[in-house]
Design an enzyme around this catalytic site. Structure first.
Site, PDB file in Angstrom:
ATOM      1  N   TYR A 155       0.794  -1.214   0.000  1.00 32.36           N
ATOM      2  CA  TYR A 155       0.000   0.000   0.000  1.00 32.36           C
ATOM      3  C   TYR A 155       0.833   1.273   0.000  1.00 32.36           C
ATOM      4  O   TYR A 155       0.363   2.344   0.333  1.00 32.36           O
ATOM      5  CB  TYR A 155      -0.988  -0.003   1.178  1.00 32.36           C
ATOM      6  CG  TYR A 155      -0.335   0.079   2.528  1.00 32.36           C
ATOM      7  CD1 TYR A 155      -0.271   1.290   3.211  1.00 32.36           C
ATOM      8  CD2 TYR A 155       0.231  -1.044   3.132  1.00 32.36           C
ATOM      9  CE1 TYR A 155       0.337   1.385   4.439  1.00 32.36           C
ATOM     10  CE2 TYR A 155       0.838  -0.960   4.358  1.00 32.36           C
ATOM     11  CZ  TYR A 155       0.887   0.256   5.009  1.00 32.36           C
ATOM     12  OH  TYR A 155       1.503   0.331   6.225  1.00 32.36           O
ATOM     13  N   ASP A 188       0.796  -4.738  13.505  1.00 37.21           N
ATOM     14  CA  ASP A 188       1.217  -5.442  12.285  1.00 37.21           C
ATOM     15  C   ASP A 188       2.666  -5.903  12.418  1.00 37.21           C
ATOM     16  O   ASP A 188       3.467  -5.707  11.505  1.00 37.21           O
ATOM     17  CB  ASP A 188       1.025  -4.545  11.067  1.00 37.21           C
ATOM     18  CG  ASP A 188       1.056  -5.339   9.754  1.00 37.21           C
ATOM     19  OD1 ASP A 188       0.838  -6.565   9.791  1.00 37.21           O
ATOM     20  OD2 ASP A 188       1.319  -4.725   8.707  1.00 37.21           O
TER      21      ASP A 188
END
Ligand code: ADP
Length: 313
Positions: free
Chosen positions: A18, A134
Site C-alpha cells: 500500500y 502489524d
C-alpha cells in the site's frame, strides 16, 4: 506544504502493498538521507486523506526509541496522498535474514539480541498506549549498526480512546491472534505480544510457524498447534462474533513437551517465554512489560552485541 518543502525526493527504493518508498534528502543538508513513504490512497473509498488521519499519525512522531523507526514528518500532497518521512534504513529486514538460510547463519545468542530489541520497542509503545498491530519479520528493519527497528506504524493507532471500536481486520494473517480472527472489537497489547511470539518461533525454526492460507485455515493451525479455544481455557470466547473452531475434535492446550521439540534450541527459559506469548486467552497472555522481566534474558547465552550480529552482504 512547508513540511513537504523540507525534503528533496529521489529515486524509488521499493514498493509495498500500500505504499511506494523513495529515497529523500534534507534540503537544508543534502548529506542527510531519509525514506519518503507515499501511501497509496484508495480513491474508491475516500476523497483523500482525512485531516484526522494526519493528526493521528503526527502523534507517532513523538514515539522515539532506539528500536523504532523514527518518523520525522507527515504531510499530505496536492493529489491527496499521505507521505511519511522516515529514518533511512537500507539494510533490509529480518525476513530477509531468516529466509537466507544459504548465507546467513545465526544461533540462540543472536535470536536473544533481536528479540530483546523487538520486546523493548513493543513495551515502549504499549506503555504509551500505542499498539503496532502489524508486527512481522518484514516490518523489522536493520540499521547500519546492526540494530533492529520496528517499522510501519501505518496501522498503529492510539488505543487510549475506548469509545472508538477498532476494526478486527488488521495484522497480516500468519501473525494474527485468535481474538482478532474471532472478530473481537476491543483488544489490547496482547495482539502485538502474540505476533512477537510468532516472530520468536519463526526466528528459531526459520520458517513461518503458522502459515495459514485463509482465515479458517489460520484458526485450524492455531487449534492444532496450541489448542482449541474453549470456555474452559478462555472464558467468554464462544460469545465472540466470529467464533468458529474445528468441530471434529477439541485439541488440548499444548504443553511444554510439545514446544521443547521444535523450539528447544533457545533453552527451557526461552521455551517458557515463547509459551507465555502464545497463550490463547489474551487476558492470560504475558504483557510486553512482563516479557522484559523474564528469566530468559539472564540465562546463557548472553545476547550478541549488535555490532556482531549476522548480516546480509
Ligand atoms: P512492504 O512492507 O510491503 O515491503 P513497504 O511499503 O513498507 O512495503 O516498503 C517497501 C520497500 O521500501 C521495502 O521493501 C524496502 O525495500 C523499502 N523501505 C521501506 N522502508 C524503508 C526505510 N525506512 N528505509 C529504506 N528503505 C525502506
Amino acid at each position: 506544504e512547508e513540511e513537504k518543502n523540507k525534503y528533496i525526493k529521489g529515486r524509488e527504493l521499493g514498493e509495498g502493498t500500500y505504499a511506494i518508498v523513495y529515497e529523500g534528502r534534507l534540503r537544508a543538508d543534502p548529506t542527510q538521507l531519509v525514506a519518503i513513504k507515499k501511501i497509496k490512497v484508495q480513491k474508491e473509498y475516500s476523497d483523500g486523506i482525512a485531516p484526522d488521519a494526519v493528526r493521528e499519525i503526527k502523534f507517532l512522531q513523538e514515539l522515539r526509541h532506539a528500536n523504532i523507526v523514527r518518523l520525522h514528518s507527515v504531510y499530505s500532497t496536492r493529489d491527496q496522498n499521505l507521505c511519511l518521512v522516515l529514518e533511512h534504513l537500507p539494510r533490509g529486514d529480518l525476513e530477509m535474514l531468516i529466509r537466507d538460510t544459504a548465507a546467513v547463519r545465526y544461533g540462540a545468542a543472536d535470536i536473544k539480541a533481536w528479540m530483546g530489541m523487538l520486546c523493548r520497542a513493543v513495551a515502549f509503545c504499549h506503555d504509551r498506549a500505542v499498539l503496532h498491530r502489524d508486527i512481522k519479520p518484514n516490518n523489522l528493519l536493520v540499521a547500519a549498526d546492526g540494530a533492529l527497528k520496528l517499522a510501519d506504524f501505518g496501522l498503529a493507532r492510539s488505543c487510549a480512546d475506548p469509545y472508538r471500536p477498532m476494526t478486527a481486520n488488521v495484522i497480516t494473517r500468519w501473525y494474527r491472534p485468535p481474538e482478532l480472527l474471532f472478530g473481537a472489537r476491543h483488544y489490547t497489547g496482547g495482539v502485538d505480544v502474540w505476533s512477537v511470539g510468532l516472530v520468536f518461533a519463526e526466528l528459531i525454526i526459520r520458517n513461518p510457524y503458522l502459515p495459514g492460507n485463509t482465515e479458517v485455515e489460520q484458526i485450524n493451525l492455531i487449534c492444532r498447534a496450541l489448542g482449541t479455544p474453549t470456555e474452559e481455557n478462555w472464558p467468554g470466547v464462544t460469545r465472540l462474533e466470529s467464533y468458529t473452531v474445528p468441530t471434529d475434535r477439541t485439541y488440548p492446550v499444548a504443553g511444554r513437551e510439545t514446544f521443547l521439540g521444535p523450539f528447544g534450541t533457545v533453552g527451557s527459559d526461552g521455551v517458557d517465554l515463547l509459551m507465555k506469548t502464545l497463550v490463547l486467552d489474551p487476558r492470560r497472555r504475558i504483557t510486553s512489560r512482563a516479557m522484559l522481566g523474564h528469566a530468559w534474558w539472564h540465562a546463557e547465552p548472553r545476547p550478541t552485541p549488535i555490532q556482531d550480529l549476522p548480516r546480509r552482504n
